[in-house]
Design a protein around this motif. Structure first.
Motif, PDB file in Angstrom:
ATOM      1  N   VAL A  23       0.848  -1.193   0.000  1.00  0.00           N
ATOM      2  CA  VAL A  23       0.000   0.000   0.000  1.00  0.00           C
ATOM      3  C   VAL A  23       0.892   1.255   0.000  1.00  0.00           C
ATOM      4  O   VAL A  23       1.786   1.387   0.846  1.00  0.00           O
ATOM      5  N   ILE A  24       0.624   2.128  -0.964  1.00  0.00           N
ATOM      6  CA  ILE A  24       1.395   3.376  -1.103  1.00  0.00           C
ATOM      7  C   ILE A  24       0.421   4.536  -0.926  1.00  0.00           C
ATOM      8  O   ILE A  24      -0.575   4.630  -1.643  1.00  0.00           O
ATOM      9  N   ILE A  25       0.729   5.381   0.074  1.00  0.00           N
ATOM     10  CA  ILE A  25      -0.133   6.543   0.311  1.00  0.00           C
ATOM     11  C   ILE A  25       0.198   7.625  -0.732  1.00  0.00           C
ATOM     12  O   ILE A  25       1.344   8.086  -0.825  1.00  0.00           O
ATOM     13  N   ASP A  26      -0.808   7.964  -1.523  1.00  0.00           N
ATOM     14  CA  ASP A  26      -0.619   8.940  -2.610  1.00  0.00           C
ATOM     15  C   ASP A  26      -1.818   9.880  -2.630  1.00  0.00           C
ATOM     16  O   ASP A  26      -2.923   9.494  -3.025  1.00  0.00           O
ATOM     17  N   GLU A  27      -1.573  11.130  -2.198  1.00  0.00           N
ATOM     18  CA  GLU A  27      -2.667  12.104  -2.125  1.00  0.00           C
ATOM     19  C   GLU A  27      -3.223  12.461  -3.507  1.00  0.00           C
ATOM     20  O   GLU A  27      -4.365  12.901  -3.627  1.00  0.00           O
ATOM     21  N   SER A  28      -2.401  12.235  -4.510  1.00  0.00           N
ATOM     22  CA  SER A  28      -2.836  12.677  -5.838  1.00  0.00           C
ATOM     23  C   SER A  28      -3.995  11.849  -6.392  1.00  0.00           C
ATOM     24  O   SER A  28      -4.683  12.289  -7.316  1.00  0.00           O
ATOM     25  N   VAL A  29      -4.197  10.655  -5.837  1.00  0.00           N
ATOM     26  CA  VAL A  29      -5.318   9.857  -6.352  1.00  0.00           C
ATOM     27  C   VAL A  29      -6.657  10.401  -5.876  1.00  0.00           C
ATOM     28  O   VAL A  29      -7.710  10.047  -6.399  1.00  0.00           O
ATOM     29  N   MET A  30      -6.638  11.257  -4.862  1.00  0.00           N
ATOM     30  CA  MET A  30      -7.811  11.993  -4.329  1.00  0.00           C
ATOM     31  C   MET A  30      -8.797  11.072  -3.612  1.00  0.00           C
ATOM     32  O   MET A  30      -9.383  11.443  -2.605  1.00  0.00           O
ATOM     33  N   GLY A  31      -9.000   9.855  -4.116  1.00  0.00           N
ATOM     34  CA  GLY A  31      -9.954   8.936  -3.480  1.00  0.00           C
ATOM     35  C   GLY A  31     -10.015   7.649  -4.279  1.00  0.00           C
ATOM     36  O   GLY A  31      -9.549   7.597  -5.429  1.00  0.00           O
ATOM     37  N   GLY A  32     -10.522   6.561  -3.667  1.00  0.00           N
ATOM     38  CA  GLY A  32     -10.566   5.298  -4.369  1.00  0.00           C
ATOM     39  C   GLY A  32      -9.194   4.641  -4.380  1.00  0.00           C
ATOM     40  O   GLY A  32      -8.296   5.031  -3.623  1.00  0.00           O
ATOM     41  N   LEU A  33      -9.005   3.656  -5.287  1.00  0.00           N
ATOM     42  CA  LEU A  33      -7.749   2.908  -5.313  1.00  0.00           C
ATOM     43  C   LEU A  33      -7.235   2.774  -6.752  1.00  0.00           C
ATOM     44  O   LEU A  33      -8.028   2.791  -7.697  1.00  0.00           O
ATOM     45  N   LEU A  34      -5.903   2.628  -6.853  1.00  0.00           N
ATOM     46  CA  LEU A  34      -5.279   2.249  -8.126  1.00  0.00           C
ATOM     47  C   LEU A  34      -4.359   1.085  -7.814  1.00  0.00           C
ATOM     48  O   LEU A  34      -3.484   1.199  -6.950  1.00  0.00           O
ATOM     49  N   VAL A  35      -4.581  -0.049  -8.463  1.00  0.00           N
ATOM     50  CA  VAL A  35      -3.792  -1.237  -8.225  1.00  0.00           C
ATOM     51  C   VAL A  35      -3.002  -1.581  -9.484  1.00  0.00           C
ATOM     52  O   VAL A  35      -3.569  -1.604 -10.585  1.00  0.00           O
ATOM     53  N   GLN A  36      -1.686  -1.803  -9.308  1.00  0.00           N
ATOM     54  CA  GLN A  36      -0.839  -2.224 -10.433  1.00  0.00           C
ATOM     55  C   GLN A  36      -0.204  -3.564 -10.091  1.00  0.00           C
ATOM     56  O   GLN A  36       0.519  -3.686  -9.083  1.00  0.00           O
ATOM     57  N   ILE A  37      -0.536  -4.564 -10.889  1.00  0.00           N
ATOM     58  CA  ILE A  37       0.054  -5.885 -10.733  1.00  0.00           C
ATOM     59  C   ILE A  37       0.872  -6.161 -11.981  1.00  0.00           C
ATOM     60  O   ILE A  37       0.312  -6.329 -13.076  1.00  0.00           O
ATOM     61  N   GLU A  38       2.208  -6.133 -11.779  1.00  0.00           N
ATOM     62  CA  GLU A  38       3.109  -6.266 -12.918  1.00  0.00           C
ATOM     63  C   GLU A  38       2.743  -5.208 -13.975  1.00  0.00           C
ATOM     64  O   GLU A  38       2.824  -4.021 -13.686  1.00  0.00           O
ATOM     65  N   ASP A  39       2.310  -5.596 -15.147  1.00  0.00           N
ATOM     66  CA  ASP A  39       1.997  -4.590 -16.174  1.00  0.00           C
ATOM     67  C   ASP A  39       0.512  -4.226 -16.214  1.00  0.00           C
ATOM     68  O   ASP A  39       0.099  -3.383 -17.016  1.00  0.00           O
ATOM     69  N   GLU A  40      -0.284  -4.859 -15.364  1.00  0.00           N
ATOM     70  CA  GLU A  40      -1.735  -4.617 -15.392  1.00  0.00           C
ATOM     71  C   GLU A  40      -2.120  -3.554 -14.362  1.00  0.00           C
ATOM     72  O   GLU A  40      -1.655  -3.611 -13.218  1.00  0.00           O
ATOM     73  N   VAL A  41      -2.944  -2.592 -14.800  1.00  0.00           N
ATOM     74  CA  VAL A  41      -3.375  -1.498 -13.932  1.00  0.00           C
ATOM     75  C   VAL A  41      -4.893  -1.523 -13.831  1.00  0.00           C
ATOM     76  O   VAL A  41      -5.585  -1.584 -14.858  1.00  0.00           O
ATOM     77  N   ILE A  42      -5.381  -1.468 -12.587  1.00  0.00           N
ATOM     78  CA  ILE A  42      -6.826  -1.374 -12.356  1.00  0.00           C
ATOM     79  C   ILE A  42      -7.056  -0.053 -11.631  1.00  0.00           C
ATOM     80  O   ILE A  42      -6.705   0.107 -10.465  1.00  0.00           O
ATOM     81  N   ASP A  43      -7.613   0.918 -12.378  1.00  0.00           N
ATOM     82  CA  ASP A  43      -7.715   2.298 -11.880  1.00  0.00           C
ATOM     83  C   ASP A  43      -9.150   2.595 -11.464  1.00  0.00           C
ATOM     84  O   ASP A  43     -10.053   2.588 -12.303  1.00  0.00           O
ATOM     85  N   GLY A  44      -9.346   2.870 -10.185  1.00  0.00           N
ATOM     86  CA  GLY A  44     -10.672   3.277  -9.700  1.00  0.00           C
ATOM     87  C   GLY A  44     -10.554   4.519  -8.846  1.00  0.00           C
ATOM     88  O   GLY A  44     -11.281   4.667  -7.865  1.00  0.00           O
ATOM     89  N   THR A  45      -9.675   5.440  -9.244  1.00  0.00           N
ATOM     90  CA  THR A  45      -9.436   6.628  -8.419  1.00  0.00           C
ATOM     91  C   THR A  45     -10.347   7.775  -8.844  1.00  0.00           C
ATOM     92  O   THR A  45     -10.821   7.847  -9.980  1.00  0.00           O
ATOM     93  N   VAL A  46     -10.567   8.675  -7.894  1.00  0.00           N
ATOM     94  CA  VAL A  46     -11.350   9.888  -8.176  1.00  0.00           C
ATOM     95  C   VAL A  46     -10.593  10.767  -9.183  1.00  0.00           C
ATOM     96  O   VAL A  46     -11.209  11.402 -10.030  1.00  0.00           O
ATOM     97  N   ARG A  47      -9.258  10.773  -9.058  1.00  0.00           N
ATOM     98  CA  ARG A  47      -8.457  11.562 -10.012  1.00  0.00           C
ATOM     99  C   ARG A  47      -8.755  11.160 -11.459  1.00  0.00           C
ATOM    100  O   ARG A  47      -8.964  12.026 -12.329  1.00  0.00           O
ATOM    101  N   THR A  48      -8.809   9.857 -11.700  1.00  0.00           N
ATOM    102  CA  THR A  48      -9.074   9.385 -13.065  1.00  0.00           C
ATOM    103  C   THR A  48     -10.502   9.706 -13.493  1.00  0.00           C
ATOM    104  O   THR A  48     -10.758  10.046 -14.651  1.00  0.00           O
ATOM    105  N   ARG A  49     -11.432   9.591 -12.544  1.00  0.00           N
ATOM    106  CA  ARG A  49     -12.837   9.925 -12.886  1.00  0.00           C
ATOM    107  C   ARG A  49     -12.948  11.395 -13.291  1.00  0.00           C
ATOM    108  O   ARG A  49     -13.632  11.728 -14.264  1.00  0.00           O
ATOM    109  N   LEU A  50     -12.270  12.277 -12.534  1.00  0.00           N
ATOM    110  CA  LEU A  50     -12.304  13.702 -12.892  1.00  0.00           C
ATOM    111  C   LEU A  50     -11.608  13.955 -14.229  1.00  0.00           C
ATOM    112  O   LEU A  50     -12.036  14.795 -15.016  1.00  0.00           O
ATOM    113  N   LYS A  51     -10.547  13.209 -14.486  1.00  0.00           N
ATOM    114  CA  LYS A  51      -9.859  13.348 -15.768  1.00  0.00           C
ATOM    115  C   LYS A  51     -10.757  12.924 -16.919  1.00  0.00           C
ATOM    116  O   LYS A  51     -10.811  13.596 -17.974  1.00  0.00           O
TER     117      LYS A  51
END
Lengths: 175, 238
Positions: free
Chosen positions: A141-169
């Protein structure tokens, strides 16, 4: 730095940690220190600067980590700095974690979040990730304020993005 | 050469004629003999000689002799010449006529023939020159006609080229106008798109900024936990 050297340092660290009986804990501490180092350019530059005396750089490491992590971790990081590998600590730490998980037949899942996850959340997330990817995972677990909310999980080359930052983007791009 | 010969011949004939008449006149057959006779008669009548008259004192006798001699001086007849003059003049005429028939007339005839031939030749040459001039004139007229034709062809070609050029320029101008219109329309469309893009960007900034502020204001620990739980549920359901 060549991959074979990073791999050699990673295997050496894992051997020392296993010998000390603090394998998983050293992996986690080394990984977290690498994350802290990535967030501080000044610290990273200082530990990588060959013009700074080695003893001084080792002293900085000890001052930062003493009492926060195991002595094994402090000694290993100090060793890397003394060997002139201060700029490769992140790569070596990632490789240590990957090799440790591989030894345990698991994959490393880097979880970016604004807040710490509870044990229950981590357990449920591990189950959900295994369901989604078919792999047993070890979460970092990495604390990252930039994600704003939700989670971003990276397993090897796979990324599962459920962050508020991405939703706003996505909302901005929708205009 | 021939001219000089003819002129010398005629001059000689005239001199001969005049010389012969002069000789006849100097013999004094009429005036001279009359004067001598009068003088001889005066000497016989008066017993005086001409030398005696020079001394003076015989003015009356001298006047008488003078009147007598002056009477001889008066021309006998202005129309009928003296016989001797007729003889000498006729002889000279015959000699001159013979000379003229023997040498003069043939020479003159030859000269006249040559002159006629020369005039005919000159006339022929003049005719030939006239014909040549006519030919040259015809040639010039033909060339002038050709030149006029060529000039007309050049003018026609120039007119056609000007027409082609005018058509090209007009077509080019129309094309350029069409391109300018198209470019203007594209520019307007691009400006419109840019304006709309800027407007959308500004609207997006405003909306997203407002959304960020709303999200930040409402993302407390409970909301964060709920977002994490939703994420876990969503990943687990896939």
């Amino acid at each position: 730095m060549a991959d074979d050297k990073i791999n050699s340092y990673a295997q050496a660290i894992l051997s020392v940690a296993a010998g000390e009986g603090t394998g998983t804990k050293v992996e986690d501490e080394l990984y977290r220190f690498a994350q802290v180092l990535e967030g501080s350019d000044e610290l990273k530059t200082t530990l990588s600067d060959s013009s700074v005396p080695t003893a001084r750089r080792q002293q900085i490491v000890e001052d930062l980590l003493d009492g926060q992590v195991t002595q094994t971790t402090v000694a290993l990081v100090s060793m890397l700095v003394a060997a002139g590998r201060g700029s490769d600590i992140k790569s070596i730490a990632d490789r240590v974690v990957a090799l440790g998980a591989e030894t345990r037949e698991k994959a490393v899942a880097e979880v970016f979040s604004v807040v710490e996850l509870t044990d229950d959340q981590q357990s449920r997330l591990a189950t959900a990730l295994k369901s989604a990817t078919g792999k047993d995972v070890e979460m970092k677990v990495i604390i990252d304020e930039s994600v704003m909310g939700g989670l971003l999980v990276q397993i090897e080359d796979e990324v599962i993005d459920g962050t508020v930052r991405t939703r706003l983007k996505q909302l901005r791009e929708a205009f | 050469m021939k001219k000089r010969f003819v002129i010398a011949f005629i001059s000689g004939s005239l001199l001969l004629t005049l010389g012969m008449t002069g000789t006849a006149s100097a013999s004094g057959e009429s005036v001279g003999s009359c004067a001598i006779e009068e003088i001889e008669a005066f000497e016989e009548e008066t017993g005086l000689s001409l030398h005696d008259l020079h001394g003076g004192g015989n003015e009356e006798a001298l006047q008488t002799l003078s009147d007598s001699v002056e009477g001889c001086i008066e021309a006998p007849s202005p129309i009928i010449p003296e016989v001797n003059e007729i003889i000498w003049g006729g002889g000279a005429f015959l000699v001159l006529l013979a000379l003229m028939l023997w040498k003069g007339f043939p020479a003159v005839q030859k000269i006249m023939n040559e002159r006629s031939e020369k005039i005919a030749s000159d006339l022929d040459e003049a005719d030939k020159a006239k014909a040549d001039a006519q030919a040259v004139k015809s040639q010039y007229e033909a060339e002038l006609a050709d030149a006029k034709s060529a000039a007309a062809a050049v003018l026609e070609e120039a007119r056609q080229q000007a027409e082609v050029l005018r058509s090209d320029l007009q077509a080019r101008a129309e094309t350029e106008i069409a391109e300018m219109k198209s470019q203007a329309a594209s520019d307007i469309e691009a400006a419109h798109d840019r304006a709309m893009g800027d407007l959308q960007s500004e609207v997006a900034d405003i909306v997203v900024g407002a959304a960020e502020r709303v999200v930040e204001a409402n993302l407390d620990a409970e909301a964060q936990a709920r977002l994490i739980d939703n994420y876990i549920d969503q990943v687990g359901s896939n």
